[in-house]
Write a protein that holds these residues in place. Structure first.
Motif: not given
Length: 411
Positions: A78, A294, A338
């Motif tokens: 992330f 993800t 994402g």
């Protein structure tokens, strides 16, 4: 030395330089110089020649901004999304002349989604003179870091932190510089809870969380809206983040004859939990939220991840507003998954607001962010008084057998 003091000092120094350059012109010219927050304007002159060719204002240096999140550690996937979005946004903005005629320079903060480290990162970024921060990622990091930025008057826009307290608490204290380009847990709960109640009528539903600010917020809001829609939570439990063995929890779910499991947590735990569940013959449906967005999830779960459903904002990759940026990412062999575009949009929104305000001062930029919709890759974004988006369209995504998360049509 504070950022505000430094800007003021630069402005005064710039004014003195211009004034000295005008000494040989009419005395009135030196007396009519004007100082602004960002830079000193050229000295005015009563002569036609000076009016036609005003003395140029001295150029200032780069504007330092930052992106912060888990650049290393279990959630580094992330952090990579946030960093990629920030780097691309800055490159595009600088290619068009920067902000207020100045180039943007990026600092990167790695908090590993640890609250204490996040505070240290925030303090370090303040020392580096940042004017804006896109971040952090985890709510548990964004919330304590926001206290540091708020005290310094620095605008913070998180691309990913969904816990309501991130904006609610600062707003209750009169803080105006905190924003997000994502939705909130309570909004996801409103979306997911009724769906669970309708889909699993007469069946047993368990709701779990990992004890984090993000996970608890999602689970609590979903449970509240599930029950308000007529559902009954059969098992409400917690687990420890980064656990390696979920056997005991899975056995409890099996013994309870659970049909569906809603999990408030992160992809690394959910992926492993699903893999172990299938290995133990527990085949209940798994449902979660945006932290499943993800490709790394599939590398953890493998085929066991098939059927995992999660809620998130409707994908922006197919929007006209994002087309050019998405194509550029893909040309560089990177899929903007994402929070990549959320991060890009955060910097885009700040830059546009600073341009409209004619200033990088936090309070002025914050006012400009709220004043009118800001065009971004996510579409036109409008922020309310708390700094939340006025509208987020949620959708369901389902992981298929090819290891791809596919968005279901919006209702």
């Amino acid at each position: 030395m504070s950022k505000k003091f430094s800007l003021a000092t630069l402005a005064i120094a710039a004014t003195l330089v211009v004034a000295c350059g005008e000494e040989k012109k009419e005395e009135a010219a030196a007396e009519s110089t004007t100082t602004t927050t960002e830079a000193a304007a050229p000295a005015a002159s009563t002569t036609q020649e000076a009016a036609a060719t005003p003395a140029p204002a001295p150029a200032e240096g780069d504007i330092v901004i930052a992106v912060a999140g888990p650049m290393t550690g279990d959630l580094a996937a992330f952090g990579e999304q946030l960093k990629r979005g920030a780097e691309k946004a800055i490159a595009d903005i600088n290619a068009k002349g920067g902000v207020l005629g100045r180039q943007l320079k990026l600092e990167i903060g790695d908090d590993q989604c640890d609250p204490k480290q996040a505070v240290q990162v925030a303090n370090d970024l303040v020392k580096k003179g940042v004017s804006f921060v896109a971040g952090h990622f985890c709510s548990g990091s964004s919330i304590p870091a926001s206290d540091v930025y708020a005290e310094e008057g620095i605008v913070q826009i998180t691309p990913a932190s969904t816990n309501p307290d991130f904006t609610e608490v600062p707003a209750s204290k009169g803080v105006k510089t905190i924003f997000r380009t994502c939705g909130r847990d309570d909004a996801q709960g409103i979306f997911a809870g009724p769906w669970l109640a309708k889909t699993y009528t007469g069946k047993k539903v368990a709701i779990l969380d990992d004890k984090s600010a993000y996970g608890q917020g999602l689970a609590n809001e979903t449970a509240k809206n599930f029950e308000a829609s007529g559902g009954t939570v059969a098992i409400r439990d917690t687990y420890t983040a980064k656990e390696k063995d979920f056997s005991a929890l899975i056995s409890k779910l099996k013994d309870g004859a659970i049909d569906a499991v809603y999990v408030g947590g992160y992809h690394n735990d959910v992926g492993l939990m699903m893999r172990q569940a299938r290995e133990q013959g527990f085949n209940a449906d798994f449902i979660s939220a945006d932290a499943m967005n993800t490709a790394e999830l599939w590398s953890i779960s493998g085929p066991a991840g098939e059927g995992l459903r999660y809620s998130d904002g409707a994908s922006a990759v197919n929007l006209d507003s994002a087309k050019a940026v998405v194509e550029a990412f893909r040309a560089d062999k990177y899929e903007p998954e994402g929070y990549t575009l959320n991060s890009y949009a955060a910097i885009q929104a700040w830059a546009e607001a600073a341009t409209k305000a004619g200033s990088i001062e936090g309070a002025k930029v914050a006012d400009a962010l709220r004043a009118a919709p800001i065009p971004t890759v996510l579409g036109d974004l409008s922020f309310n008084e708390k700094g939340d988006l006025t509208k987020v369209n949620y959708a369901w995504y389902v992981w298929n057998k090819e290891g791809k998360a596919v968005q279901e049509p919006l209702n």
